[in-house]
Design an enzyme around this catalytic site. Structure first.
Site, PDB file in Angstrom:
ATOM      1  N   LYS A  67       0.836  -1.205   0.000  1.00  0.00           N
ATOM      2  CA  LYS A  67       0.000   0.000   0.000  1.00  0.00           C
ATOM      3  C   LYS A  67       0.870   1.254   0.000  1.00  0.00           C
ATOM      4  O   LYS A  67       0.638   2.193  -0.765  1.00  0.00           O
ATOM      5  CB  LYS A  67      -0.950  -0.017   1.208  1.00  0.00           C
ATOM      6  CG  LYS A  67      -2.078  -1.032   1.051  1.00  0.00           C
ATOM      7  CD  LYS A  67      -2.897  -1.264   2.307  1.00  0.00           C
ATOM      8  CE  LYS A  67      -3.879  -2.418   2.071  1.00  0.00           C
ATOM      9  NZ  LYS A  67      -4.705  -2.775   3.219  1.00  0.00           N
ATOM     10  N   GLN A 121      -4.607  -1.438   9.453  1.00  0.00           N
ATOM     11  CA  GLN A 121      -4.623  -2.778   8.866  1.00  0.00           C
ATOM     12  C   GLN A 121      -5.261  -3.770   9.838  1.00  0.00           C
ATOM     13  O   GLN A 121      -4.924  -3.809  11.023  1.00  0.00           O
ATOM     14  CB  GLN A 121      -3.181  -3.204   8.522  1.00  0.00           C
ATOM     15  CG  GLN A 121      -3.081  -4.502   7.756  1.00  0.00           C
ATOM     16  CD  GLN A 121      -3.679  -4.451   6.348  1.00  0.00           C
ATOM     17  OE1 GLN A 121      -3.771  -3.391   5.734  1.00  0.00           O
ATOM     18  NE2 GLN A 121      -4.115  -5.588   5.841  1.00  0.00           N
ATOM     19  N   ASP A 170     -10.721   3.422   3.816  1.00  0.00           N
ATOM     20  CA  ASP A 170     -11.016   1.983   3.735  1.00  0.00           C
ATOM     21  C   ASP A 170     -12.523   1.749   3.592  1.00  0.00           C
ATOM     22  O   ASP A 170     -12.956   0.666   3.206  1.00  0.00           O
ATOM     23  CB  ASP A 170     -10.554   1.305   5.041  1.00  0.00           C
ATOM     24  CG  ASP A 170      -9.461   0.275   4.811  1.00  0.00           C
ATOM     25  OD1 ASP A 170      -9.295  -0.175   3.664  1.00  0.00           O
ATOM     26  OD2 ASP A 170      -8.793  -0.073   5.797  1.00  0.00           O
TER      27      ASP A 170
HETATM   28  N1  GUN Z   1      -7.188  -6.680   6.070  1.00  0.00           N
HETATM   29  C1  GUN Z   1      -7.529  -7.403   4.978  1.00  0.00           C
HETATM   30  N2  GUN Z   1      -8.023  -6.603   4.021  1.00  0.00           N
HETATM   31  C2  GUN Z   1      -7.990  -5.344   4.513  1.00  0.00           C
HETATM   32  C3  GUN Z   1      -8.356  -4.090   3.962  1.00  0.00           C
HETATM   33  O1  GUN Z   1      -8.843  -3.958   2.836  1.00  0.00           O
HETATM   34  N3  GUN Z   1      -8.180  -3.021   4.783  1.00  0.00           N
HETATM   35  C4  GUN Z   1      -7.660  -3.154   6.039  1.00  0.00           C
HETATM   36  N4  GUN Z   1      -7.542  -2.051   6.764  1.00  0.00           N
HETATM   37  N5  GUN Z   1      -7.311  -4.303   6.555  1.00  0.00           N
HETATM   38  C5  GUN Z   1      -7.471  -5.395   5.796  1.00  0.00           C
END
Ligand code: GUN
Length: 285
Positions: A53, A97, A120
């Site tokens: 990311k 995350q 998100d």
């Molecule tokens: N864990 C797995 N997929 C995601 C996501 O799209 N965003 C976040 N913040 N955590 C995740």
């Protein structure tokens, strides 16, 4: 194979190129979209995701920070971190995350993110906006799936869309997005009786179960469009989705591959949401 591939890598490239262009324009006005990524603990998969990311942010010219925090942090300390980021004008998007360590209440943490920085799309106000069809951040994975359908000019109006899986991150928001585009939507899950009878009626199937080969050729109507959100490993350790790709691609009209399908689109839509967040804080743009 008769199905055409919907190539998420290529689509991502073109969306990221337009994000990069927009970043260049914004920089002339002194605006740089900024994303803060918070990783708590040392989950190896999460470490890879957050690195990707941050790398993607750098590639499109965003400002980004990665806060790697020990798993021993208390919930209230984490909330204080987020509070600081909520107030930081250089940060337009905040991503925590998931999963978080067991002693931390994920919902409380997500609800502490300022809704206008919730790139998100997990905050209850983003979820509420989606339910009501109001503008707001859409969760990145289902948003990416919608972009993939858009890329083949697929008109969802009146089509039967079947979503397999009911997670907060994919299945539920996916169903709402499809509904927003006037599809007739069915959500299937682990308690669904006679899954095959339902998937056989589908014009579009989105599979987000997290298990290999949960959708096989005999469950798919000829000509259906199949979107595979799964990310699994086969017996040889090779990346694979939730769909039996070989069988299903012989009956579907379009299918997304794994890898190179939905995966790259998730990060791309995070970039898009962060760009939108930055633009919203400067309404003249
Ligand atoms: N864990 C797995 N997929 C995601 C996501 O799209 N965003 C976040 N913040 N955590 C995740």
């Amino acid at each position: 194979m008769s199905a055409q591939l919907i190539n998420g890598t290529e689509l991502s490239k073109s969306i990221r190129a337009s994000v990069t262009q927009r970043v260049k324009q914004l920089s002339k006005q002194g605006i740089t979209p900024g994303l803060a990524v918070i990783l708590v603990g040392e989950n190896p998969a999460s470490q890879v995701y957050v690195r990707n990311k941050v790398k993607a942010c750098e590639e499109v010219g965003f400002y980004s920070i990665l806060e790697s925090i020990p798993a021993t942090i208390s919930e209230s300390e984490l909330l204080t971190h987020i509070e600081k980021l909520n107030k930081n004008p250089k940060i337009h998007g905040i991503l925590v995350q998931l999963p978080l360590p067991g002693h931390i209440d994920s919902s409380r943490v997500i609800e502490s993110i300022a809704p206008d920085k919730d790139v998100d799309g997990f905050h209850i106000s983003s979820a509420g906006a989606l339910v009501k069809g109001l503008p707001g951040f859409w969760p990145c994975t289902p948003f990416g799936c919608m972009k993939m359908l858009e890329s083949i000019n697929y008109d969802l109006k009146g089509k039967h869309a079947v979503v397999m899986g009911r997670s907060h991150i994919v299945g539920k928001p996916m169903a709402l997005m499809l509904l927003e585009k006037n599809a007739t939507v069915t959500i299937c899950h682990s308690a669904t009786v006679d899954l095959k009878a339902i998937t056989l009626q589908a014009d579009v199937i989105v599979v987000a179960v997290g298990k290999r080969k949960v959708l096989t050729r005999d469950m798919v109507k000829p000509g259906a469009v199949v979107i595979d959100v799964g990310m699994n490993r086969d017996d040889n350790g090779k990346l694979c989705g939730d769909v039996d790709f070989e069988g299903v691609s012989s009956v579907a009209s379009f299918i997304t591959p794994v890898p190179g399908g939905v995966g790259p689109m998730t990060i791309t839509m995070l970039l898009q949401n962060t760009l939108d967040a930055a633009q919203k804080t400067h309404p003249a743009n």
